[in-house]
Design an enzyme around this catalytic site. Structure first.
Site, PDB file in Angstrom:
ATOM      1  N   ASN A   1     -10.765 104.662  -5.346  1.00 18.89           N
ATOM      2  CA  ASN A   1      -9.969 105.285  -6.410  1.00 18.89           C
ATOM      3  C   ASN A   1      -9.476 106.663  -5.996  1.00 18.89           C
ATOM      4  O   ASN A   1     -10.100 107.325  -5.157  1.00 18.89           O
ATOM      5  CB  ASN A   1     -10.807 105.484  -7.682  1.00 18.89           C
ATOM      6  CG  ASN A   1     -11.271 104.191  -8.305  1.00 18.89           C
ATOM      7  OD1 ASN A   1     -10.567 103.189  -8.283  1.00 18.89           O
ATOM      8  ND2 ASN A   1     -12.469 104.211  -8.876  1.00 18.89           N
TER       9      ASN A   1
ATOM     10  N   ALA B   1     -15.836 103.510  -1.945  1.00 24.17           N
ATOM     11  CA  ALA B   1     -15.379 104.427  -0.904  1.00 24.17           C
ATOM     12  C   ALA B   1     -16.326 105.614  -0.760  1.00 24.17           C
ATOM     13  O   ALA B   1     -16.597 106.067   0.363  1.00 24.17           O
ATOM     14  CB  ALA B   1     -13.965 104.910  -1.218  1.00 24.17           C
ATOM     15  N   ASN B   2     -16.843 106.115  -1.866  1.00 29.96           N
ATOM     16  CA  ASN B   2     -17.796 107.222  -1.806  1.00 29.96           C
ATOM     17  C   ASN B   2     -19.031 106.845  -0.992  1.00 29.96           C
ATOM     18  O   ASN B   2     -19.508 107.614  -0.140  1.00 29.96           O
ATOM     19  CB  ASN B   2     -18.239 107.629  -3.214  1.00 29.96           C
ATOM     20  CG  ASN B   2     -17.165 108.351  -3.997  1.00 29.96           C
ATOM     21  OD1 ASN B   2     -16.163 108.798  -3.434  1.00 29.96           O
ATOM     22  ND2 ASN B   2     -17.369 108.466  -5.299  1.00 29.96           N
TER      23      ASN B   2
ATOM     24  N   THR C   1     -32.870 106.528  -9.962  1.00 31.52           N
ATOM     25  CA  THR C   1     -32.575 107.939  -9.744  1.00 31.52           C
ATOM     26  C   THR C   1     -32.654 108.679 -11.075  1.00 31.52           C
ATOM     27  O   THR C   1     -32.200 108.183 -12.107  1.00 31.52           O
ATOM     28  CB  THR C   1     -31.192 108.127  -9.101  1.00 31.52           C
ATOM     29  OG1 THR C   1     -30.190 107.515  -9.917  1.00 31.52           O
ATOM     30  CG2 THR C   1     -31.164 107.493  -7.719  1.00 31.52           C
ATOM     31  N   LEU C   2     -33.239 109.880 -11.033  1.00 32.41           N
ATOM     32  CA  LEU C   2     -33.572 110.621 -12.252  1.00 32.41           C
ATOM     33  C   LEU C   2     -32.889 111.977 -12.325  1.00 32.41           C
ATOM     34  O   LEU C   2     -33.348 112.869 -13.029  1.00 32.41           O
ATOM     35  CB  LEU C   2     -35.094 110.805 -12.329  1.00 32.41           C
ATOM     36  CG  LEU C   2     -35.935 109.532 -12.215  1.00 32.41           C
ATOM     37  CD1 LEU C   2     -37.415 109.880 -12.075  1.00 32.41           C
ATOM     38  CD2 LEU C   2     -35.708 108.626 -13.416  1.00 32.41           C
TER      39      LEU C   2
ATOM     40  N   GLY D   1     -35.543 113.831  -9.673  1.00 34.52           N
ATOM     41  CA  GLY D   1     -35.821 113.117  -8.433  1.00 34.52           C
ATOM     42  C   GLY D   1     -35.542 111.633  -8.523  1.00 34.52           C
ATOM     43  O   GLY D   1     -34.557 111.202  -9.126  1.00 34.52           O
TER      44      GLY D   1
ATOM     45  N   ASP E   1     -20.980 120.478  -9.215  1.00 33.49           N
ATOM     46  CA  ASP E   1     -20.256 119.264  -9.596  1.00 33.49           C
ATOM     47  C   ASP E   1     -21.103 118.074  -9.168  1.00 33.49           C
ATOM     48  O   ASP E   1     -21.330 117.864  -7.978  1.00 33.49           O
ATOM     49  CB  ASP E   1     -18.887 119.236  -8.904  1.00 33.49           C
ATOM     50  CG  ASP E   1     -18.034 118.035  -9.296  1.00 33.49           C
ATOM     51  OD1 ASP E   1     -18.524 117.172 -10.063  1.00 33.49           O
ATOM     52  OD2 ASP E   1     -16.893 117.943  -8.820  1.00 33.49           O
TER      53      ASP E   1
ATOM     54  N   ASP F   1     -23.688 108.326  -5.368  1.00 34.28           N
ATOM     55  CA  ASP F   1     -23.134 107.593  -4.235  1.00 34.28           C
ATOM     56  C   ASP F   1     -23.571 108.220  -2.914  1.00 34.28           C
ATOM     57  O   ASP F   1     -23.824 107.511  -1.935  1.00 34.28           O
ATOM     58  CB  ASP F   1     -21.609 107.556  -4.323  1.00 34.28           C
ATOM     59  CG  ASP F   1     -21.120 106.825  -5.560  1.00 34.28           C
ATOM     60  OD1 ASP F   1     -21.783 105.848  -5.959  1.00 34.28           O
ATOM     61  OD2 ASP F   1     -20.098 107.235  -6.130  1.00 34.28           O
TER      62      ASP F   1
END
Length: 301
Positions: A13, A44-45, A214-215, A219, A241, A247
């Protein structure tokens, strides 16, 4: 060390990002301070993250025959990702419309565009997946394409890592072909109806052999059948950000696992990569290189 080879099937994207002090509420208009156009898409990321972390990476996906499509392909090429299997189709490329606030949080609207055409695999796609050490999958492309890729990986003994985002009900066949499920805590809750992450992870083990939840700043949590759960703390950093942080984590984790690292060590190394990414703006543009990850992981070991 031989670089592991990773295949990624997923979205590509163009991210249209507005930076604001505080995100608008429904019906509210706010004034932003900056607008940026940046390459992104969960597929892509993850491809860029894995390539920068040290793998050779092939991207299976689709872009439109518009200006964004040209830019997106160029950005992947520049990051060392093989784009031979990135189709160019008639119509617009996918876009993600993102609002980032001063706390680093984000809200995102994804418009699939060309990504919606990724419903089946070519012979070349199947051969690429069969040759990989791992396959990374997400859910910004049609489930038919994701399932076909997971089945191909399973047929050839390729480790499949699925990020179930955006959150949605998953067919049992897809979970049966998944080796490691990688949801965040909200996606884990959506899949199970259980809000407590450890309990949600245990519930998911009835469908997949390994789960990493994932948290965010807390963590990550690893759970596997017949083993005690392991929690790995996140690095303490100030987020600018968070777009693309998950990803980045997924790509780096795949590289670390393909290199034979234990899960706790792989999670710690992926956490270092993610910590670096949230201190920069953008998604793919924020992703760190191998030398940076090694330095961050060593500094906080």
């Amino acid at each position: 060390m031989t670089r592991p080879h990773i295949a990624v099937l997923g979205s590509t994207n163009m991210d249209l990002v507005a930076y604001v002090a505080k995100a608008p509420q429904r019906g509210e208009t706010v004034t932003g301070r900056e607008f940026r156009t940046l390459p992104g898409g969960k597929g892509a990321n993850q491809a860029v993250a894995a390539a920068r972390a040290g793998a050779t990476v092939a991207m299976i996906g689709a872009v439109g025959n518009d200006g964004f499509g040209t830019q997106l392909r160029s950005a992947l090429d520049h990051s060392g990702v093989d784009t031979d299997l990135l189709r160019t189709v008639e119509g617009p490329s996918g876009t993600a419309h993102i609002v980032v606030d001063d706390d680093g949080g984000n809200a995102i609207v994804v418009i699939p565009g060309a990504n919606a055409t990724l419903t089946a695999l070519s012979a070349g796609d199947k051969a690429e997946i069969a040759s990989a050490a791992a396959l990374l999958l997400q859910l910004e492309v049609p489930l038919e394409g994701v399932l076909a890729a997971a089945r191909t990986a399973r047929e050839h003994g390729v480790r499949t890592i699925l990020t179930p985002a955006p959150a949605q009900p998953l067919p049992p066949e897809l979970l049966a072909a998944t080796d490691l499920l990688l949801p965040n805590e909200h996606e884990a809750a959506a899949l199970t109806g259980i809000t407590e992450p450890a309990a949600a992870a245990r519930a998911l083990l009835s469908q997949v052999p390994e789960v990493v939840v994932t948290l965010g700043a807390a963590g990550s949590l690893y759970a596997a059948r017949g083993a005690e759960p392991v929690t790995v703390p996140a690095r303490r950093v100030t987020a600018v950000d968070t777009t693309g942080a998950g990803d980045t984590f997924a790509g780096a984790l795949a590289v670390a696992l393909c290199e034979g690292n234990s899960l706790p060590d792989a999670l710690s190394w992926a956490s270092a990569a993610s910590a670096l990414s949230v201190q920069r703006t953008g998604a793919a543009t924020s992703m760190p290189y191998r030398t940076e990850i090694d330095a961050e992981a060593g500094a906080t070991a």
